[in-house]
Enzyme design. Structure first.
Site, PDB file in Angstrom:
ATOM      1  N   LYS A 178      21.851  36.213  38.432  1.00 58.92           N
ATOM      2  CA  LYS A 178      22.407  37.174  39.383  1.00 58.92           C
ATOM      3  C   LYS A 178      21.891  38.561  39.041  1.00 58.92           C
ATOM      4  O   LYS A 178      22.191  39.107  37.978  1.00 58.92           O
ATOM      5  CB  LYS A 178      23.933  37.175  39.355  1.00 58.92           C
ATOM      6  CG  LYS A 178      24.544  38.056  40.461  1.00 58.92           C
ATOM      7  CD  LYS A 178      26.032  38.226  40.319  1.00 58.92           C
ATOM      8  CE  LYS A 178      26.378  39.282  39.299  1.00 58.92           C
ATOM      9  NZ  LYS A 178      25.928  40.655  39.710  1.00 58.92           N
ATOM     10  N   GLU A 252      24.912  40.937  25.548  1.00 60.84           N
ATOM     11  CA  GLU A 252      24.281  42.185  25.083  1.00 60.84           C
ATOM     12  C   GLU A 252      25.017  43.303  25.794  1.00 60.84           C
ATOM     13  O   GLU A 252      24.856  43.489  27.000  1.00 60.84           O
ATOM     14  CB  GLU A 252      22.775  42.178  25.396  1.00 60.84           C
ATOM     15  CG  GLU A 252      22.002  43.230  24.637  1.00 60.84           C
ATOM     16  CD  GLU A 252      21.865  44.527  25.403  1.00 60.84           C
ATOM     17  OE1 GLU A 252      22.662  45.450  25.131  1.00 60.84           O
ATOM     18  OE2 GLU A 252      20.986  44.621  26.268  1.00 60.84           O
ATOM     19  N   CYS A 286      21.228  50.984  27.186  1.00 59.72           N
ATOM     20  CA  CYS A 286      22.358  50.617  26.328  1.00 59.72           C
ATOM     21  C   CYS A 286      22.171  51.082  24.896  1.00 59.72           C
ATOM     22  O   CYS A 286      23.145  51.312  24.180  1.00 59.72           O
ATOM     23  CB  CYS A 286      22.584  49.115  26.374  1.00 59.72           C
ATOM     24  SG  CYS A 286      21.104  48.149  26.026  1.00 59.72           S
ATOM     25  N   GLU A 386      30.945  55.096  25.810  1.00 57.96           N
ATOM     26  CA  GLU A 386      29.592  55.063  26.356  1.00 57.96           C
ATOM     27  C   GLU A 386      29.574  55.728  27.732  1.00 57.96           C
ATOM     28  O   GLU A 386      30.389  55.400  28.594  1.00 57.96           O
ATOM     29  CB  GLU A 386      29.114  53.621  26.479  1.00 57.96           C
ATOM     30  CG  GLU A 386      27.673  53.493  26.935  1.00 57.96           C
ATOM     31  CD  GLU A 386      27.214  52.045  26.994  1.00 57.96           C
ATOM     32  OE1 GLU A 386      26.049  51.785  26.659  1.00 57.96           O
ATOM     33  OE2 GLU A 386      28.022  51.177  27.372  1.00 57.96           O
TER      34      GLU A 386
END
Length: 496
Positions: A178, A252, A286, A386
């Site tokens: 996806k 991840e 990331c 983050e």
């Protein structure tokens, strides 16, 4: 304008409900594509296609040499369509020309590496230490894990599709992947390339959509493995869903990576490295180095150079080859980043640079945020959370021990970096940092032969390297007796 359809069982199809949505260029605000959103029926069809393909003779009995040839052909066809892929990645994701070109190159190179893996990985090996002549032959056999559900993020659409699909093809698994709703275009083009390269129908199926579609995919009973790249918050939800049926899962996830500059660092390299660490792809990576730790002996000198160089960042239109810094991916992401900036201002952190939207000719229709730097402490929100945008927090430290403690003061452990001219010192510090990837006098560069992934809440498992291949394989221990007389099998006598 492109039309992005569902790729199921080797065919491009409309959504069974006819539902579509639009993908927008974050630089210009213009329409990029009409995208078909999959229904539950479509997702079921995709999983069934992958399940059927996994057990088909065409795929399950395909030689490793043939799989290797297919992977190499994919690599070559990506290069052949380089211009198109770059153009679409720029429009769909807000990548600069430089970043998109690097992504296309790296994706092609990764499939080439996977071609070598398919040809050379030892899928069956006798363990000489465990085996004993006259008693047993003991071997490990690695078999494909089955049907995979793979969910990729919007920041590196083509690269992430490659990272997920490459090991599937190399190991003999099948997948429904996806793509992110924000960036579905290049994954669809990759599906075309896979078909042209000889990947059998159903082996790779490509859909798109949001959280609802992702949930439907990972909860399907015929999914054996889930691989997800994205936020830690979503990763926790996925892990909980996978646990219900004990699906093998690799995650991840997020990061808040420390970037440590010691007082013996080469300042010219370290300053540019620090900017590259948090501004590459407008901070939408990331592993971005968003906590910049600078030793007090060079702090003033470093920051003077840092603020001079940040003003020289090449900001512009994404299709301009001279542009180094572009927009963030969407209005939603823009608003999230601006909220973090306003929160940090309200907390009293010193704003060193930026902190506002870029406006003016060529920028008004895009989601451009000026590169932003604050002086922060561990009490600030952006120390902990983050942002996924072009914002860095700078913190002064005295000793190496303090730097290590500050660096490890996080729920995350994806990456870290150290800038110093003392190799022994660098390696000593690296051994104490809680991070999956640690750079010394470098940032962001990855090697497909080495693992990538995080500690703590930055994830489970690894991608790339041998570890990334093993994540798609089940290991069997096969014991073959080398004792072939009844008298020799005295353990049977336990029953008699």
């Amino acid at each position: 304008m492109k039309e992005i359809k569902l790729f199921i069982n080797g065919e491009f199809k409309n959504s069974s409900t006819g539902e579509t949505f639009e993908s927008i260029d974050p630089c210009t605000g213009e329409l990029v594509a009409k995208v078909h959103n999959p229904s539950q029926e479509d997702i079921n069809d995709a999983v069934e296609a992958a399940h059927t393909a996994f057990y088909s003779k065409e795929w399950s009995e395909m030689t490793r040499e043939r799989r290797s040839e297919i992977l190499l052909t994919i690599s070559e066809k990506i290069k052949e369509r380089k211009k198109e892929l770059i153009e679409e990645e720029i429009k769909d994701s807000g990548s600069t020309f430089r970043k998109a070109a690097a992504d296309v190159h790296n994706t092609s190179a990764f499939f080439k590496v996977m071609s070598k893996v398919a040809a050379t990985f030892n899928f069956e090996e006798i363990d000489a230490k465990a085996s004993r002549e006259g008693f047993s032959k003991n071997k490990r056999q690695y078999t494909p894990i089955g049907v995979c559900a793979q969910i990729i993020p919007w920041n590196f659409p083509l690269v992430m599709a490659g990272w997920k699909i490459g090991p599937v093809l190399a190991t003999g698994c099948t997948t429904v992947i996806k793509s992110a709703a924000e960036t579905p275009v290049t994954a669809s083009i990759l599906a075309e390339i896979l078909k042209e390269s000889g990947v059998p129908n159903g082996v790779v199926n490509v859909i798109t959509g949001g959280a609802k579609e992702g949930q439907a995919l990972i909860s399907h009973p015929k999914i054996s493995k889930v691989a997800f790249t994205g936020s830690t918050a979503v990763g926790k939800i996925i892990l909980g869903e996978s646990a219900k049926t004990v699906k093998k899962t690799t995650l991840e996830l997020g990061g808040k990576s420390p970037n440590i500059v010691l007082d013996d660092a080469d300042l010219d390299i370290a300053v540019d490295g620090a900017l590259y660490a948090f501004l590459y792809h407008s901070g939408q990576a990331c592993d971005s180095g968003t906590r910049l730790l600078v030793q007090e002996g060079i702090y003033d000198q470093f920051m003077a150079k840092f603020l001079t160089r940040i003003e020289q960042i090449s900001i512009g239109q994404t299709n301009d080859k001279n542009t180094g810094f572009g927009p963030v991916v969407s209005e939603k992401q823009f608003n999230t980043i601006m909220r973090y900036i306003e929160t940090t201002k309200k907390e009293g952190a010193k704003l060193l640079f930026g902190g506002e939207r870029i406006t003016g000719e060529g920028f008004d229709k895009g989601y451009f945020i000026r590169p932003t730097a604050f002086e922060i402490t561990p009490s600030n929100t952006i120390w902990k959370e983050e942002i996924f945008g072009p914002v860095v927090g700078v913190t002064k430290f005295k000793t190496e021990e303090e730097a290590i403690a500050l660096a490890n003061d996080s729920i995350y452990g994806l990456a870290a970096a150290i800038w110093t001219q003392d190799e022994n010192k660098a390696n000593s510090i690296a051994s104490k940092l809680e991070a999956g990837t640690i750079w010394i006098n470098e940032y962001h560069l990855l090697n497909p032969g080495m693992p990538f992934g995080g500690l703590k809440e930055s994830g489970i498992g690894r991608e790339m390297g041998v570890e990334g291949i093993l994540a798609y394989l089940e290991v069997k221990h096969i014991w073959e007796s080398d004792c072939n007389t009844r008298e020799g099998k005295m353990w049977f006598d336990a029953l008699f």
